[in-house]
Each structure stands twice: as structure tokens, then as C-alpha cells.
Design a protein around this motif. Structure first.
Motif, PDB file in Angstrom:
ATOM      1  N   PHE A 128       0.833  -1.199   0.000  1.00 50.44           N
ATOM      2  CA  PHE A 128       0.000   0.000   0.000  1.00 50.44           C
ATOM      3  C   PHE A 128       0.872   1.256   0.000  1.00 50.44           C
ATOM      4  N   TYR A 129       1.874   1.297   0.865  1.00 49.69           N
ATOM      5  CA  TYR A 129       2.748   2.465   0.974  1.00 49.69           C
ATOM      6  C   TYR A 129       3.461   2.745  -0.343  1.00 49.69           C
ATOM      7  N   ASN A 178       2.567   1.815  -3.400  1.00 48.74           N
ATOM      8  CA  ASN A 178       1.607   2.217  -4.432  1.00 48.74           C
ATOM      9  C   ASN A 178       1.181   3.673  -4.276  1.00 48.74           C
ATOM     10  N   VAL A 179       0.937   4.085  -3.040  1.00 55.13           N
ATOM     11  CA  VAL A 179       0.510   5.468  -2.824  1.00 55.13           C
ATOM     12  C   VAL A 179       1.660   6.440  -3.117  1.00 55.13           C
ATOM     13  N   CYS A 180       2.860   6.090  -2.711  1.00 55.61           N
ATOM     14  CA  CYS A 180       4.019   6.939  -3.023  1.00 55.61           C
ATOM     15  C   CYS A 180       4.186   7.099  -4.533  1.00 55.61           C
ATOM     16  N   HIS A 181       3.960   6.019  -5.265  1.00 59.44           N
ATOM     17  CA  HIS A 181       4.047   6.082  -6.723  1.00 59.44           C
ATOM     18  C   HIS A 181       3.005   7.055  -7.279  1.00 59.44           C
ATOM     19  N   GLN A 182       1.798   7.026  -6.718  1.00 61.75           N
ATOM     20  CA  GLN A 182       0.753   7.948  -7.164  1.00 61.75           C
ATOM     21  C   GLN A 182       1.129   9.401  -6.884  1.00 61.75           C
ATOM     22  N   ILE A 183       1.709   9.637  -5.728  1.00 56.31           N
ATOM     23  CA  ILE A 183       2.114  11.002  -5.379  1.00 56.31           C
ATOM     24  C   ILE A 183       3.185  11.501  -6.335  1.00 56.31           C
ATOM     25  N   HIS A 184       4.155  10.657  -6.654  1.00 58.16           N
ATOM     26  CA  HIS A 184       5.204  11.044  -7.599  1.00 58.16           C
ATOM     27  C   HIS A 184       4.624  11.275  -8.997  1.00 58.16           C
ATOM     28  N   THR A 185       3.613  10.484  -9.364  1.00 58.13           N
ATOM     29  CA  THR A 185       2.942  10.678 -10.651  1.00 58.13           C
ATOM     30  C   THR A 185       2.260  12.039 -10.699  1.00 58.13           C
ATOM     31  N   ILE A 207      -8.265   6.812   3.296  1.00 56.69           N
ATOM     32  CA  ILE A 207      -8.239   5.570   2.525  1.00 56.69           C
ATOM     33  C   ILE A 207      -7.849   4.408   3.432  1.00 56.69           C
ATOM     34  N   ASP A 208      -8.425   3.238   3.172  1.00 52.81           N
ATOM     35  CA  ASP A 208      -8.058   2.030   3.908  1.00 52.81           C
ATOM     36  C   ASP A 208      -6.773   1.453   3.332  1.00 52.81           C
ATOM     37  N   ALA A 209      -6.115   0.624   4.142  1.00 51.43           N
ATOM     38  CA  ALA A 209      -4.837   0.042   3.735  1.00 51.43           C
ATOM     39  C   ALA A 209      -4.995  -1.324   3.089  1.00 51.43           C
ATOM     40  N   ASP A 210      -6.230  -1.780   2.856  1.00 50.93           N
ATOM     41  CA  ASP A 210      -6.440  -3.129   2.339  1.00 50.93           C
ATOM     42  C   ASP A 210      -6.318  -3.232   0.826  1.00 50.93           C
ATOM     43  N   LEU A 211      -6.034  -2.107   0.160  1.00 57.16           N
ATOM     44  CA  LEU A 211      -5.865  -2.048  -1.295  1.00 57.16           C
ATOM     45  C   LEU A 211      -7.129  -2.430  -2.063  1.00 57.16           C
ATOM     46  N   GLN A 212      -8.286  -2.361  -1.413  1.00 58.19           N
ATOM     47  CA  GLN A 212      -9.547  -2.564  -2.123  1.00 58.19           C
ATOM     48  C   GLN A 212     -10.102  -1.251  -2.667  1.00 58.19           C
ATOM     49  N   ASP A 213      -9.482  -0.160  -2.291  1.00 57.00           N
ATOM     50  CA  ASP A 213      -9.784   1.138  -2.883  1.00 57.00           C
ATOM     51  C   ASP A 213      -8.686   1.457  -3.897  1.00 57.00           C
ATOM     52  N   PRO A 214      -9.030   1.805  -5.130  1.00 55.24           N
ATOM     53  CA  PRO A 214      -8.013   2.025  -6.166  1.00 55.24           C
ATOM     54  C   PRO A 214      -7.175   3.272  -5.887  1.00 55.24           C
ATOM     55  N   VAL A 215      -5.923   3.081  -5.545  1.00 56.06           N
ATOM     56  CA  VAL A 215      -5.052   4.225  -5.227  1.00 56.06           C
ATOM     57  C   VAL A 215      -4.849   5.107  -6.455  1.00 56.06           C
ATOM     58  N   GLU A 216      -5.138   4.570  -7.647  1.00 62.04           N
ATOM     59  CA  GLU A 216      -5.002   5.374  -8.866  1.00 62.04           C
ATOM     60  C   GLU A 216      -5.943   6.575  -8.872  1.00 62.04           C
TER      61      GLU A 216
END
Length: 312
Positions: free
Chosen positions: A15-16, A18-25, A93-102
């Protein structure tokens, strides 16, 4: 980023990243220098969630952790995170990755370009849920639409971006029994919905059992509606009128036609039925009284442990 966690040790690292990747994007594509922080709330997890959060905390100074003394529930975790958050915008956001971090990229872009106060995510179907759970969930939303003044859409998640103004408004509601789905609607502000398809969990199991969901549903129905209390009064008046009319008919029938009073089995059925109605009414009244009782005690919503945020 406010992230409630309960037994999410298997998902936290992924989760961490994936979210960091989104922030950099976001920073690269819309040329926006974002200052950000993570606020992870360990809601009394029984696995090694806290140990993993400690490791992430040591790796990244943008990570802050709150460790509850026991499991106080997701509502308390959300409240703790919002109190700690200092950003101009807050993503829950929850940490279970069922919410699309995209969707975080779209949320931040909409927030900065259109000045929308709340951008929330909504599942367009209940694919992946059991038939029983899906049926009861839909029934809850339909009942809520009828009895509550606050209208909650089916499929709407806690996953959302909100402005600091919205978060401050939510924090002003200091009720002990919190139902965030309705609170998010009650505070108002301009909103936008982003829809998405169901995403299965990558690892672990959901902490929401059927019993917990049932309790949560009762919380939602009672917290934002007094209609159940009014219905008990209406039912009481209705059956009182029926019994009065029926009693008058029995007297009339006996005096004029001499018919004896019959039907002891049916009488017992009526007594048992009305007794059940009375117990239901008392139960509904008791639910409201119990919430008054717990509210006036003024207990804290949560208690944190001393090892809160290892860097401090």
C-alpha cells in the motif's frame, strides 16, 4: 493521507509503495510540488501491523503513526487521523488495497483545478460480495433512504479527498457514536463522485464480520434519524384505536345478540403479538437512551499508547 489499519500487516508495504508512486505521478504530470504526510492509525491490531508501521516510520520521516491501546473501531481511527492531519487536503483511505489508489491522482487534480471540497469514491456494483451480505447491505441503504434525512448512496466508500475546511467541520461534531458515512453527507459542501469496479483484497481477510456490519447498520439508522421513535408512537396509537373499536363491538354484540365472548386461542395470539410490539418499542427507545447515557459520560473516543509515533 489518513490510513486506518486493523490487522493489515500483509498489505501495508505494498500500500505504501503504491501510494508513493501515485504522489510522484501527480508531481510529475501536473507539475505540482506536493508536501505530504502519512498518518497511519493502528486500531488495536492483533498481528504485527504496529511492527511494520514502525519500520516504515523509521524509513520515511513523512510517516506518522498513532497506536491505540485496543481496538476502538474504524470510526475512532478516522477521528484520530483527522485530528492529527495538518494538510490543506486530506485523503482518507483504507490500507487493504480494495480502494483504487489510482484515483488519488484524479482526486488531487480535481481538487486543485475545480476547487471541489469533497471527492469521494463509489463502487458501481457489489461483485465479490456474498449474496446474503449484498442483500442486507442494499436493504440497509434503502431503509436509510426512507427514515433518515441524510441520504447515503449505496456503494459509497470512506475513500475520499476532503479539504481542511471539511475536516474541521467534521471534527466539530463531537458525538460519541459516530457514523462517518452520514457525517460526510451531513456537513454539506460541494461534492463529486468517482466510480470504480470492485477490487479484491490482495492479502488478509476483512475485519468486518456480519455481526459487526449489523451493529454498524443499527448505528447508522439511529444516529441520524428519530423516525423509529415516531413509528413506535404511531403503532401504539393504531393498535389502541383497533382495540378500542373491537372492545366496543364485543360489548355491542353481547348486549344486543347475547353472543358469548369466544376465541381464547386467538386472544392469546393477540396478547403475544402486542407484547412483542411493546418489547420492540421498548428496545428502540432503549437504543436511544443508551446513546444518551454513553454520550453524557464523556468518555474519550480512543486511547493511544505511549509508544505513539516512534520518532517522537
Amino acid at each position: 493521507m489518513v490510513v486506518p489499519c486493523y490487522n493489515e500487516s500483509l498489505n501495508l508495504s505494498s500500500f505504501y509503495l503504491n501510494v508513493c508512486h501515485q504522489i510522484h505521478t501527480i508531481q510529475a504530470q501536473i507539475n505540482l510540488a506536493i508536501q505530504y504526510e502519512f498518518i497511519f492509525i493502528n486500531d488495536g491490531s492483533t498481528d504485527n501491523t504496529w511492527e511494520i508501521l514502525t519500520q516504515l516510520n523509521n524509513q520515511d520521516n513523512k510517516i506518522h503513526c498513532i497506536n491505540f491501546s485496543r481496538n476502538f473501531g474504524k470510526e475512532a481511527a478516522i477521528l484520530a487521523g483527522l485530528k492529527q492531519a495538518k494538510g490543506d487536503a486530506i485523503v482518507l483511505i483504507d490500507a487493504d488495497l480494495q480502494d483504487p489508489v489510482e484515483l488519488i491522482f484524479q482526486m488531487v487534480k480535481l481538487y486543485h483545478t475545480q476547487s471541489i471540497d469533497i471527492i469521494y469514491a463509489k463502487r458501481i456494483n457489489r461483485k465479490g460480495e456474498s449474496a446474503i451480505r449484498a442483500t442486507f447491505s442494499e436493504a440497509f441503504y434503502k431503509i436509510s433512504q426512507v427514515i433518515s434525512e441524510v441520504k447515503i448512496q449505496s456503494g459509497v466508500r470512506d475513500f475520499r479527498l476532503m479539504s481542511k475546511e471539511v475536516a474541521d467541520a467534521i471534527l466539530e461534531l463531537n458525538e460519541y457514536h459516530r457514523f462517518s458515512k452520514a457525517i460526510f453527507e451531513w456537513v454539506g459542501f460541494n461534492k463529486m463522485c468517482l466510480e470504480y469496479e470492485y477490487i479484491p483484497r490482495e492479502a488478509g481477510i476483512s475485519g468486518w464480520s456480519f455481526y459487526k456490519l449489523f451493529k454498524y447498520a443499527i448505528e447508522g439508522l439511529i444516529s441520524f434519524s428519530t423516525l423509529p421513535l415516531r413509528l413506535t408512537f404511531i403503532f401504539g396509537m393504531f393498535f389502541s384505536i383497533i382495540s378500542f373499536v373491537y372492545g366496543g363491538w364485543i360489548i355491542f354484540d353481547t348486549l344486543l345478540f347475547g353472543n358469548s365472548v369466544k376465541g381464547y386461542p386467538s386472544l392469546m395470539c393477540v396478547i403475544i403479538f402486542l407484547g412483542g410490539i411493546q418489547l420492540i418499542a421498548l428496545g428502540i427507545i432503549g437504543e436511544y437512551i443508551a446513546r444518551i447515557y454513553e454520550q453524557v459520560k464523556n468518555r474519550p473516543h480512543f486511547i493511544t499508547r505511549r509508544e505513539n509515533d516512534p520518532k517522537k
